[in-house]
Design an enzyme around this catalytic site. Sequence first.
Site, PDB file in Angstrom:
ATOM      1  N   LYS A  79       0.863  -1.184   0.000  1.00 10.28           N
ATOM      2  CA  LYS A  79       0.000   0.000   0.000  1.00 10.28           C
ATOM      3  C   LYS A  79       0.898   1.232   0.000  1.00 10.28           C
ATOM      4  O   LYS A  79       1.952   1.235   0.669  1.00 10.28           O
ATOM      5  CB  LYS A  79      -0.869  -0.035   1.262  1.00 10.28           C
ATOM      6  CG  LYS A  79      -1.923   1.053   1.351  1.00 10.28           C
ATOM      7  CD  LYS A  79      -2.791   0.857   2.594  1.00 10.28           C
ATOM      8  CE  LYS A  79      -3.935   1.849   2.684  1.00 10.28           C
ATOM      9  NZ  LYS A  79      -4.791   1.622   3.872  1.00 10.28           N
ATOM     10  N   SER A 154      -9.721   1.279   2.801  1.00  8.96           N
ATOM     11  CA  SER A 154      -8.907   2.127   1.964  1.00  8.96           C
ATOM     12  C   SER A 154      -7.798   1.381   1.196  1.00  8.96           C
ATOM     13  O   SER A 154      -7.255   1.931   0.244  1.00  8.96           O
ATOM     14  CB  SER A 154      -8.265   3.207   2.822  1.00  8.96           C
ATOM     15  OG  SER A 154      -7.382   2.636   3.766  1.00  8.96           O
ATOM     16  N   SER A 178      -9.763  -1.143   6.977  1.00  8.44           N
ATOM     17  CA  SER A 178      -9.167  -0.982   5.638  1.00  8.44           C
ATOM     18  C   SER A 178      -8.374  -2.156   5.089  1.00  8.44           C
ATOM     19  O   SER A 178      -7.971  -2.122   3.938  1.00  8.44           O
ATOM     20  CB  SER A 178      -8.278   0.248   5.620  1.00  8.44           C
ATOM     21  OG  SER A 178      -9.084   1.375   5.488  1.00  8.44           O
TER      22      SER A 178
HETATM   23  N1  GLN Z   1     -13.117   3.474   6.222  1.00  8.03           N
HETATM   24  C1  GLN Z   1     -12.602   3.905   7.475  1.00  8.03           C
HETATM   25  C2  GLN Z   1     -12.249   5.374   7.398  1.00  8.03           C
HETATM   26  O1  GLN Z   1     -12.520   5.957   6.419  1.00  8.03           O
HETATM   27  C3  GLN Z   1     -11.418   3.074   7.866  1.00  8.03           C
HETATM   28  C4  GLN Z   1     -10.221   3.425   7.100  1.00  8.03           C
HETATM   29  C5  GLN Z   1      -9.016   2.620   7.490  1.00  8.03           C
HETATM   30  O2  GLN Z   1      -9.115   1.574   8.131  1.00  8.03           O
HETATM   31  N2  GLN Z   1      -7.873   3.153   7.131  1.00  8.03           N
HETATM   32  O3  GLN Z   1     -11.707   5.934   8.282  1.00  8.03           O
END
Ligand code: GLN
Length: 487
Positions: A79, A154, A178
């Site tokens: 990532k 994400s 994410s």
């Molecule tokens: N979707 C969640 C957010 O927008 C979690 C994101 C993540 O785990 N980085 O914060």
Amino acid sequence: MKLYTKKAHELHDLLVNKEISAAELVRAQAERIEAAEPKVQAFITRTLDDAMAQAAKVDAKIAAGEAIGPLEGIPMALKDNMCTDGVRTTCASKILHNFVPPYDATVVTKLKEAGAILMGKCNMDEFAMGSSTENSRFFATRNPWDIERVPGGSSGGSAAAVAAGQAVFTLGSDTGGSIRQPAAFCGVVGMKPTYGAVSRFGLVAFASSLDQIGPFTRDVRDNARVMNAIAGYDLKDSTSAPVDYPDYEALLGQSVKGWRIGLPKEYFGEGIDPEVKAVIEKAVKVLEGLGAEIGECSLPHTEYALPVYYLIAPAEASSNLARYDGVRYGYRSEEAPDLITMFKKTRAEGFGEEVKRRIMLGTYALSSGYYDAYYLKAQKVRTLIKGDFDQAYEKFDVLLSPTSPTVAFKFGDRTDNPLQMYLSDICTLSVNLAGIPALNINAGFANGLPVGLQLMGKAFDEAKLLQLAYAYEQATGCHSQTPDLGV
Ligand code: GLN
């Protein structure tokens, strides 16, 4: 031989038996990336030249009769929020579009030492804020099972790359889901380890009390193998836990007879798609058939997880992201006559809409007068959420739920309504607030789209989650299907 559908442990055997060379493997992997990328769009940066040089080293070692490690010569991707020495690390943000770190994150150092070969850096929601990868400032990644749909987020690029055969394994980060949610949407295995189990040194921080790094893989054995390489104490991360880390792979294959599995009733109620629920219930029957004892339990503060997360995570983000000021690294606005204007314009132009929304929410929650009402209160409720899990684990070894209330949704479905996007993480947020580990595996399919099953464990019980998931995988072959991209 379709090398791009193979698992790391299978490729390792092929390398050891000299049926393929590392150079052939890396070349085949690069071709697959090339072929699938117009459809999937998982990569922000590719690193093929370095990869070929690495492969040559592994082949020289094999030719000299030396033993190779379990991940040596295996193509991987990361990532794009993990620092890679000399390789651009953007967080899918304009503000870091040109940032080239001068050092490797600890996980990168460890994987390099293990001999894994970096093929590139994967797309993501900007600064890991989002659940669909639509918040990337560069482009959207598509779900390999249906390219009209999102891969989740994400870490959407990391999940899609593994599903599409563009990398044997990848790493993602999980602050509120994410890793697990995109793993669910793309039908791959994704582990969010215990807070402190994997070093975050060199991970670009989003919400420091929640962020964890973990692997995406095509099966459970590979997941255990990558966990073996990345878990462990690190002096460079003050939140790293000095405990004994087991050999996760060696523990696979044990019977799960008599294991107590709890189904938290709050995760099976309203809002869960009936088709998702049906697949999960079928999976529960499989585990029962393997001798596990199933019972219902309750995590009564679940309904507060979303508001608590969306106070704590933005609060921490507003503090972490204060460092992007156009002075030290990354993007700087050209149009600034003085310093203050430069700060303002750099941040206004450099950050996307969702990132700005979080910074504003967080700054407000931390401001004098509101700190006690919002931030402090959220921290207290966080303790209650953790307490729910402690109580449930008095009776159960592992908790089981859907990973996401729905299967992958279509592009644009949730972009106009931030709250609806936030609801995508309803099943995953509590785990981060409690600091415990959780694993997504593919439970089956609904209308041709993968349905993710989440296993949640006690702190540092990753080995148990992997064992249970392995038993399920062996019983069902749920990992054997791959999407057909027509390329
Ligand atoms: N979707 C969640 C957010 O927008 C979690 C994101 C993540 O785990 N980085 O914060």
